[in-house]
Write an enzyme that holds these catalytic residues in place. Structure first.
Site, PDB file in Angstrom:
ATOM      1  CB  ILE A  91      41.481  50.559  36.889  1.00 27.09           C
ATOM      2  CG1 ILE A  91      42.107  51.385  35.420  1.00 27.09           C
ATOM      3  CG2 ILE A  91      39.766  50.712  35.629  1.00 27.09           C
ATOM      4  CD1 ILE A  91      42.218  52.955  35.385  1.00 27.09           C
ATOM      5  CD  GLU A  92      34.168  52.661  40.872  1.00 28.58           C
ATOM      6  OE1 GLU A  92      33.140  52.914  41.045  1.00 28.58           O
ATOM      7  OE2 GLU A  92      34.581  54.074  40.607  1.00 28.58           O
TER       8      GLU A  92
END
Length: 141
Positions: free
Chosen positions: A129-130
């Protein structure tokens, strides 16, 4: 080149295959501020999704995926980037205070519309997850 007039415009939803529906719902709602939703298609099933902005993530439990589905759906195989108005530095502080490991960042990357400032963490299945700010916006400073 595509024939004139034939082009997609935006992303409506995507599907994540998950190991533990409750853990996934908890992570995305509690830590990323998404809204949980149940929906009931004509086939009589109860499905689950996460709503954010004008998009949603439909959730399929591994081994019980809905048809049609990807050829090889697997938990932990996604790499997702979410834009946020909250500065990534504030996210970093929040995530660390809540015992979530940030794997990298803040670092500069290239987003769909230009430069972004990002931090990286993982959801319960190991999906990357960015969380990103558009560079040049007040939030990226």
């Amino acid at each position: 080149m595509v024939e004139s007039g034939f082009a997609v415009q935006s992303l409506d939803h995507l599907v994540l295959t998950v190991t533990d529906l409750e853990a996934t719902m908890d992570f995305y709602t509690r830590h990323l501020g998404m809204r949980p939703e149940k929906f009931f298609p004509a086939d009589g099933t109860t499905r689950h999704a996460l709503i954010f902005g004008a998009q949603k993530i439909n959730l399929h439990v591994a081994g019980s995926e809905y048809e049609p589905k990807a050829v090889a759906p697997a938990p932990g195989s996604a790499d997702l980037c979410f834009l946020t108005d909250l500065p990534v530095g504030d996210w970093l502080t929040y995530l660390q205070a809540n015992g979530l490991k940030v794997e990298e960042g803040p670092v500069r990357r290239t987003g769909a519309q230009g430069p972004i400032l990002s931090i990286y963490l993982r959801d319960p299945d190991g999906n990357l997850i960015e969380l990103s700010n558009v560079i040049g916006s007040p939030e990226s400073h």
